[in-house]
Enzyme design. Sequence first.
Site, PDB file in Angstrom:
ATOM      1  N   ARG A  21       0.801  -1.219   0.000  1.00  0.00           N
ATOM      2  CA  ARG A  21       0.000   0.000   0.000  1.00  0.00           C
ATOM      3  C   ARG A  21       0.842   1.281   0.000  1.00  0.00           C
ATOM      4  O   ARG A  21       0.341   2.342  -0.379  1.00  0.00           O
ATOM      5  CB  ARG A  21      -0.921   0.020   1.227  1.00  0.00           C
ATOM      6  CG  ARG A  21      -0.133   0.016   2.517  1.00  0.00           C
ATOM      7  CD  ARG A  21      -0.944   0.199   3.766  1.00  0.00           C
ATOM      8  NE  ARG A  21      -0.046   0.160   4.911  1.00  0.00           N
ATOM      9  CZ  ARG A  21       0.683   1.180   5.317  1.00  0.00           C
ATOM     10  NH1 ARG A  21       0.615   2.341   4.702  1.00  0.00           N
ATOM     11  NH2 ARG A  21       1.501   1.045   6.353  1.00  0.00           N
ATOM     12  N   ARG A 149      -3.459 -17.978  29.789  1.00  0.00           N
ATOM     13  CA  ARG A 149      -4.401 -17.017  29.200  1.00  0.00           C
ATOM     14  C   ARG A 149      -3.974 -15.573  29.443  1.00  0.00           C
ATOM     15  O   ARG A 149      -4.807 -14.666  29.395  1.00  0.00           O
ATOM     16  CB  ARG A 149      -5.802 -17.252  29.781  1.00  0.00           C
ATOM     17  CG  ARG A 149      -6.320 -18.663  29.514  1.00  0.00           C
ATOM     18  CD  ARG A 149      -7.678 -18.881  30.141  1.00  0.00           C
ATOM     19  NE  ARG A 149      -8.166 -20.242  29.875  1.00  0.00           N
ATOM     20  CZ  ARG A 149      -9.344 -20.717  30.302  1.00  0.00           C
ATOM     21  NH1 ARG A 149     -10.145 -19.926  31.018  1.00  0.00           N
ATOM     22  NH2 ARG A 149      -9.709 -21.947  30.015  1.00  0.00           N
ATOM     23  N   CYS A 168       0.278  -3.423  13.931  1.00  0.00           N
ATOM     24  CA  CYS A 168       1.215  -4.392  13.357  1.00  0.00           C
ATOM     25  C   CYS A 168       1.546  -5.474  14.374  1.00  0.00           C
ATOM     26  O   CYS A 168       1.530  -6.657  14.058  1.00  0.00           O
ATOM     27  CB  CYS A 168       2.486  -3.696  12.888  1.00  0.00           C
ATOM     28  SG  CYS A 168       2.233  -2.566  11.512  1.00  0.00           S
ATOM     29  N   ILE A 230      11.665  -6.010   4.156  1.00  0.00           N
ATOM     30  CA  ILE A 230      12.659  -4.953   4.023  1.00  0.00           C
ATOM     31  C   ILE A 230      12.242  -4.100   2.831  1.00  0.00           C
ATOM     32  O   ILE A 230      12.073  -4.606   1.719  1.00  0.00           O
ATOM     33  CB  ILE A 230      14.063  -5.536   3.786  1.00  0.00           C
ATOM     34  CG1 ILE A 230      14.539  -6.318   5.016  1.00  0.00           C
ATOM     35  CG2 ILE A 230      15.054  -4.441   3.428  1.00  0.00           C
ATOM     36  CD1 ILE A 230      15.816  -7.111   4.775  1.00  0.00           C
TER      37      ILE A 230
END
Length: 284
Positions: A21, A149, A168, A230
């Site tokens: 993008r 958990r 991310c 990269i």
Amino acid sequence: MQVYHDLVQRVLDNGVLKENRTGTDTISNFAEFYRVDLSEGFPLLTTKKVFFRSVIYELLWYLRGDDHVRWLRDDQDVHIWDAWAQENGYVGPIYPVLWRRYPSLKVGSSDQAYIPQGESRDEVSWRYDEVDQVQRVIEMIKSNPNSRRMVVNTWHPGLMHEMALPPCHIMYIFNVSGGKLHCHLTQRSGDIALGIPFNLACYAALTMAIAQETGLEPGTFAHTIVDAHIYVNHIDGLKEQLTRTPKPLPSLTIAQKPVDQLNFDDFTLDGYDPDPVIRFEVAV
């Protein structure tokens, strides 16, 4: 850190060219993984200078629960999130909100947020609530250290339209074993040159701070990167970095305080002697 150099080399050797993008192509490799032992030192890269001040202020910003960068940008003069922020500083419900104020639903006055299929919702009073995921895992570490958990989740499909950048690093999980606190971070997308060094140092510092608050020793930080990439305009800089020899890691001392009470002056870095900065352009 040799494990970082090995990660860079694997992506350079095995990655495939992909569009994305941002308009700047990447060399991308699927499902990379590495781990570091936090008892060997604080994992701040030494083969280029990583700005420790920005790392810690970013962590403290995550812990504030803000949906804007004004504290980070205006009060602390840290500008690593400016490229994604609106003019007024708004970035939406990204990491700070999802760490400390994860939107949840409750039904009426009960804790039941799910109504079984087929049952009536007509008279149910819905209201929003917030889950402090960080405090929740700290309490779990203290009360039930064998739990599997102890998860902090930062992926919320229903809020993507409000986010300046979808997270991310989407999930981290703590694990207690042998008196040590371990952390595993899952990252859907990782910029090897710019993002990963910050992510590594940030989550290592968080793990060390929570270990101290809960009476444990820091253990292993493990990191899975699903799309490890990269940017093509970072290749030369990373190749230069690979010619440099990693030095001994610095040490990090954190003041004896609960995580919520920490400020920048409570983090003391000793023995950091990095090689010069390598400039990488941010892909937005």
